[in-house]
Scaffold this motif. Structure first.
Motif, mmCIF file in Angstrom:
data_model
loop_
_atom_site.group_PDB
_atom_site.id
_atom_site.type_symbol
_atom_site.label_atom_id
_atom_site.label_comp_id
_atom_site.label_asym_id
_atom_site.label_seq_id
_atom_site.Cartn_x
_atom_site.Cartn_y
_atom_site.Cartn_z
ATOM 1 N N THR A 111 0.799 -1.163 0.063
ATOM 2 C CA THR A 111 0.045 -0.085 -0.107
ATOM 3 C C THR A 111 0.874 1.116 -0.131
ATOM 4 O O THR A 111 1.521 1.454 0.830
ATOM 5 C CB THR A 111 -0.891 0.313 1.369
ATOM 6 O OG1 THR A 111 -1.612 -1.239 1.353
ATOM 7 C CG2 THR A 111 -1.845 1.247 1.287
ATOM 8 N N GLU A 112 0.658 2.171 -1.040
ATOM 9 C CA GLU A 112 1.432 3.282 -1.036
ATOM 10 C C GLU A 112 0.720 4.494 -0.487
ATOM 11 O O GLU A 112 -0.707 4.497 -0.936
ATOM 12 C CB GLU A 112 1.648 3.571 -2.414
ATOM 13 C CG GLU A 112 2.931 2.627 -3.179
ATOM 14 C CD GLU A 112 3.289 3.015 -4.373
ATOM 15 O OE1 GLU A 112 3.756 3.935 -4.668
ATOM 16 O OE2 GLU A 112 2.822 2.087 -5.579
ATOM 17 N N HIS A 113 1.173 5.165 0.528
ATOM 18 C CA HIS A 113 0.454 6.233 1.040
ATOM 19 C C HIS A 113 0.840 7.615 0.398
ATOM 20 O O HIS A 113 2.000 7.926 0.428
ATOM 21 C CB HIS A 113 0.747 6.190 2.567
ATOM 22 C CG HIS A 113 0.186 4.828 3.383
ATOM 23 N ND1 HIS A 113 -1.018 4.505 3.515
ATOM 24 C CD2 HIS A 113 1.180 3.888 3.525
ATOM 25 C CE1 HIS A 113 -0.894 3.407 4.078
ATOM 26 N NE2 HIS A 113 0.345 3.041 4.184
ATOM 27 N N PRO A 114 -0.171 8.390 0.021
ATOM 28 C CA PRO A 114 0.284 9.455 -0.818
ATOM 29 C C PRO A 114 1.035 10.625 0.267
ATOM 30 O O PRO A 114 0.554 10.729 1.524
ATOM 31 C CB PRO A 114 -1.127 10.087 -1.482
ATOM 32 C CG PRO A 114 -2.322 9.441 -0.373
ATOM 33 C CD PRO A 114 -1.627 8.156 -0.211
ATOM 34 N N LEU A 126 4.957 7.284 2.939
ATOM 35 C CA LEU A 126 5.253 5.822 3.204
ATOM 36 C C LEU A 126 4.588 4.834 2.305
ATOM 37 O O LEU A 126 3.650 4.951 1.747
ATOM 38 C CB LEU A 126 5.159 5.587 4.768
ATOM 39 C CG LEU A 126 5.955 6.278 5.735
ATOM 40 C CD1 LEU A 126 5.529 5.937 7.205
ATOM 41 C CD2 LEU A 126 7.333 6.502 5.477
ATOM 42 N N VAL A 127 5.190 3.686 2.292
ATOM 43 C CA VAL A 127 4.664 2.396 1.709
ATOM 44 C C VAL A 127 4.675 1.449 2.729
ATOM 45 O O VAL A 127 5.518 1.145 3.479
ATOM 46 C CB VAL A 127 5.469 2.120 0.480
ATOM 47 C CG1 VAL A 127 6.801 1.629 0.837
ATOM 48 C CG2 VAL A 127 4.678 0.865 -0.223
ATOM 49 N N ARG A 155 1.120 -6.612 -6.980
ATOM 50 C CA ARG A 155 0.565 -5.599 -6.010
ATOM 51 C C ARG A 155 0.707 -4.344 -6.728
ATOM 52 O O ARG A 155 -0.023 -3.342 -6.576
ATOM 53 C CB ARG A 155 1.090 -5.551 -4.842
ATOM 54 C CG ARG A 155 0.913 -6.888 -3.834
ATOM 55 C CD ARG A 155 -0.336 -7.427 -3.690
ATOM 56 N NE ARG A 155 -1.065 -8.054 -4.763
ATOM 57 C CZ ARG A 155 -0.973 -9.368 -5.056
ATOM 58 N NH1 ARG A 155 -0.199 -10.203 -4.414
ATOM 59 N NH2 ARG A 155 -1.731 -9.834 -6.069
ATOM 60 N N MET A 156 2.115 -4.061 -7.132
ATOM 61 C CA MET A 156 2.322 -2.876 -7.790
ATOM 62 C C MET A 156 1.531 -2.380 -8.970
ATOM 63 O O MET A 156 0.700 -1.569 -9.399
ATOM 64 C CB MET A 156 3.745 -2.748 -8.343
ATOM 65 C CG MET A 156 4.156 -1.521 -8.865
ATOM 66 S SD MET A 156 6.012 -1.357 -9.384
ATOM 67 C CE MET A 156 5.943 -2.458 -10.988
ATOM 68 N N SER A 309 6.546 2.321 -9.463
ATOM 69 C CA SER A 309 5.370 3.119 -9.470
ATOM 70 C C SER A 309 6.238 4.092 -8.466
ATOM 71 O O SER A 309 7.303 4.559 -8.620
ATOM 72 C CB SER A 309 4.260 2.503 -8.475
ATOM 73 O OG SER A 309 4.588 1.974 -7.282
ATOM 74 N N ASP A 310 5.214 5.026 -7.869
ATOM 75 C CA ASP A 310 5.896 6.077 -7.047
ATOM 76 C C ASP A 310 6.935 5.708 -5.920
ATOM 77 O O ASP A 310 8.156 6.113 -5.838
ATOM 78 C CB ASP A 310 5.208 7.106 -6.328
ATOM 79 C CG ASP A 310 4.335 7.880 -7.415
ATOM 80 O OD1 ASP A 310 4.637 7.758 -8.494
ATOM 81 O OD2 ASP A 310 3.109 8.407 -7.009
ATOM 82 N N ARG A 311 6.564 4.446 -5.238
ATOM 83 C CA ARG A 311 7.372 4.186 -4.173
ATOM 84 C C ARG A 311 8.025 2.772 -4.225
ATOM 85 O O ARG A 311 8.023 2.276 -3.176
ATOM 86 C CB ARG A 311 6.683 4.559 -2.912
ATOM 87 C CG ARG A 311 6.755 5.943 -2.629
ATOM 88 C CD ARG A 311 6.108 6.338 -1.273
ATOM 89 N NE ARG A 311 6.326 7.881 -0.970
ATOM 90 C CZ ARG A 311 7.216 8.570 -0.403
ATOM 91 N NH1 ARG A 311 8.259 7.780 -0.452
ATOM 92 N NH2 ARG A 311 7.286 9.658 -0.448
#
Length: 428
Positions: A111-114, A126-127, A155-156, A309-311
């Motif tokens: 889970t990537e948190h914005p 964080l992720v 998952r990504m 992805s971003d993180r």
């Protein structure tokens, strides 16, 4: 490399114990230079054996040709080194603080948190990883090194699609180049019986089955051991529709793990092949290998288009043992070391640069692996001619030019003291 860059990390390993499986691993100057830079070369050299040549022959003993490797040190600064994977793993484990590696951590969810500027969300920026034991871990970045059927990759993809990012269809296609492979490292053998062990250099031997359905790779190691690998075609038909592709992908996922369960069947297919070292059989060599170190895996090559992805970012071997993974790490750690911040914007920018720097080389490695596999496993008049040219009649100038191209880049980390480029053919 992360330690040297001053970057904190935790390794989540899905296995519950470190198991001594796997065959041999070979390193060339492409990665030996950076291993010297981070202080690993001396230890690797002690467990390794320098490589001199490869002999390719048929099941009946007829030699197709030989490939020379003794020129490597003069041209690139190092001989190629071959070693047992379990020996290398011991060295790597000795250099990582034990508390940094958590075992039995199979990743289920990413889970990537914005990012948020108001500071109200403690997980912002964080992720989070959720593991099968329900434990959770947070960081600024996740690096997935979990193989062809990467759970982190799946998952990504889900996270990217949820954000409206289109994933190329090719990333979901089943792997096209599939082989079963069984590997092992023998116990110490009698050099009087296997006299190849007396030679100071390692000499590969590749034995091809008459119908090219199997190939056997034999690699003498230090401490009087022989590493061996059996490759066999899978003959898996290519799926023609989405349902069959999904089923094939799931079956391949189940078969992709390293493990001893299915190794015996493939071993039995080649037990009667003649061993080029002593007039005995491959079966005798297999019988001199502890069962717990014999393992089976599916060899597959595929070029993925989506790397991050971003993180979340992926790192892998690209069909060449660990070489491409190490080169991935050099580029990635260099970029992370120079990060101006841990914001999603800055990390994502660095990950894009990482892909841009590595993509073409990784793609070439996958292509070369696929072509090499075909060279050893495809029958027919044209392939016979290609094998004869490659292994027997290739002009030395062309062989050296091809080798120079492969060894052209021997990168090191920019933030550590440089290691001399000792070869007569300089790194680019």
């Amino acid at each position: 490399m992360l330690d040297r860059a001053g970057i904190d990390y935790t390794i989540l390993e899905k296995r519950k114990t470190h198991s001594a499986i796997g065959s041999a691993i070979a390193f060339s100057a492409v990665v030996l230079r950076v291993l010297e830079q981070i202080g690993l070369y001396d230890d690797v050299h002690k467990i390794g054996k320098e490589f001199s040549q490869t002999t390719i022959s048929m099941q009946d003993g007829k030699v197709i040709g030989k490939l020379d490797g003794e020129f490597a040190k003069e041209r690139y600064g190092y001989y190629n080194e071959i070693m047992a994977r379990p020996d290398l793993m011991e060295i790597l484990l000795s250099r990582v603080a034990p508390h940094k590696i958590l075992m039995g951590k199979k990743v289920l969810k990413v889970t990537e948190h914005p990012d948020r500027e108001d500071g109200e969300d403690e997980l912002a920026g964080l992720v989070t990883l959720l593991c099968s034991d329900q434990s959770q871990y947070q960081g600024n970045l996740v690096i997935g090194c979990d193989g062809a059927y990467s759970a982190v990759r799946q998952r990504m993809y889900q996270n990217l699609e949820a954000k409206g990012v289109r994933i190329p269809k090719s990333d979901f296609a089943p792997f096209r180049f599939d082989q079963h492979c069984v590997v092992g490292v023998s116990k110490p053998l009698n050099p009087e019986t296997y006299q190849i062990l007396k030679k100071p250099f390692c000499e590969f031997d590749v034995v091809l089955a008459e119908d090219f359905s199997y190939s056997i790779w034999l690699m003498p190691l230090n401490n009087n051991r022989i590493s061996w690998m059996i490759n066999g075609k899978m003959f898996t038909p290519q799926a023609t529709n989405k349902k069959d592709a999904k089923n094939q992908l799931e079956e391949n996922f189940k078969a992709s793990e390293w493990g001893p369960e299915a190794a015996e069947e493939l071993c039995n297919e080649v037990r009667g092949f003649e061993c080029p070292y002593n007039g005995g059989t491959i079966g005798e060599l297999i019988d001199n290998t502890p069962k717990e170190v014999i393992s089976k895996v599916m060899l597959e090559d595929k070029m993925f288009e989506t790397w991050h992805s971003d993180r979340v970012v992926l790192l892998g071997d690209g069909g060449q043992g660990a070489t491409q993974a190490i080169l991935d790490a050099v580029v990635l750690v260099d970029l992370l070391h120079e990060l101006p911040s841990t914001s999603a914007k800055d990390i994502s920018k660095a990950l894009k640069q990482y892909r841009d720097k590595r993509y073409e080389t990784a793609k070439s490695a996958v292509t070369a692996s696929r072509q090499g596999g075909a060279l050893f496993s495809t029958k027919g008049f044209f392939m016979d001619l290609l094998r004869a040219f490659t292994f027997k009649f290739m002009p030395r100038w062309l062989y050296l030019m091809t080798s120079d191209r492969i060894q052209a880049s021997r990168p090191i980390l920019s933030f550590l003291p440089a290691v001399p480029d000792r070869g007569s053919v300089k790194s680019i």
